[in-house]
Design an enzyme around this catalytic site. Sequence first.
Site: not given
Length: 497
Positions: A108, A177, A230
């Site tokens: 994203r 991540s 995150d």
Amino acid sequence: MGKVAVCAAAVCAAAVCAAAALVVRHRMRSAGRWAKAVAIVKELEEKCGAPIGKLRQVADAMTVEMHAGLASEGGSKLKMIISYVDNLPRGDENGLFYALDLGGTNFRVLRVQLGGKDDRVVKQEFEEVSIPPHLMIGSSDALFDFIAEALKKFVDTEGEDFHISPGKQRELGFTFSFPVRQTSIASGTLIKWTKGFSIEDAVGEDVVGELTKAMERVGLDMRVAALVNDTIGTLAGGRYDDPDVIAAVILGTGTNAAYVERAHAIPKWHGLLPKSGDMVINMEWGNFRSSHLPLTEYDLALDVESLNPGEQVFEKLISGMYLGEILRRVLYRMAEEAAFFGDTVPPKLKIPFILRTPDMSAMHHDTSADLRVVGNKLKDILDISNTSLKTRKVVVELCDIIAIRGARLAAAGILGILKKLGRDTVKEGEKWKSVIALDGGLYEHYTKFRLAMEETLAELLGEASKTIVIQHFSDGSGVGAALLAASHSQYLEVEES
């Protein structure tokens, strides 16, 4: 004629007796099978037991491991990674900031316009991009060039509502991540790829350096201000909303926790102490293990057969990736040893991870009188039809045992963090509040799990529970990363001086 009648009567009587014997035998066999099934459920319940005394032992073990992980590298199963995040957002950040969230087969790109203390998040936009499969196993340049191109296209669509001060460079928070050895707030070397990626020439390289070079190649003038995960993004987002946020926990497909530590309480930190006096620690708590954890034969088998045996033991007990699989393993044993679903073991029940945690949650929350949802899930996913209400009730009971154990252990983990920070008790005259930011699909959507975790934490804390607040904060990997770019902006010191 009389003899024939007598013989016929005798044959009929024998047939009736044989049929009756068959019925009795069948009932006895059914009763035996049911008793075996009940015994398996009872054994699971006992082994998954997480009474308050045991949970306190788990919390104490978590605190001990935290100390050990902070003392030296490799000193604990908990990595206690120094994140180099020493400035969390304060709520007064201003300007336009970008985020890039790369954690799987999609990534994203996101932009956020911040309007200071009064206007907060003025506007945000994002775009999701799929990564072509060949780039997941190609070269580092090919992957990062693709990402940089997408980021440049996104920047080119900046509308009038988004504005950057003249002469200022755009800044980005990069949520990456994958396992990284962080070397500063905006640099970290890739340890290894996971989630289907295999790009050999990127391993050992600084991922921020790779992205920066790619942005230069496509003519995009942007600086990576922060490299985060995150969990730390969730902590940042939580702190932006509430200055009392001290930790963040992710309970989703996987699980992790991060919290704010006093920099002088980190023996393995050898650099200058940050001005703020604080340092965010990425615990990687999924890797926690202790002799006090209530492990069953199903957990041990799942671990042995996993891609990472002996690792992420805590995660395998409490996260969304594994709860449904534990349930499948119990049902498989019941089908095999207690003919729980009939004389043959349903073939689909043999397939690992076929039963996902969202399906388990749907069965666990079934409130219909005939447990219709349970029946439908068993039929649709496992091809098991015509289950009795009695059978469905047992399935719901198994969901409860497995989910509640996970929830109670998650609460014990949170207590361990609070103990480390001295926030698990209330001292005379103190009026502080401690907020834990939570995110993840498991926490958000599995209501019984969430409620059990919150109730257990309150039970563990007793009087101190009045000072602890659990607060949901979503999109740490997006908005949280952009906020961290803002709190680590290169223009911050200039503005403050």
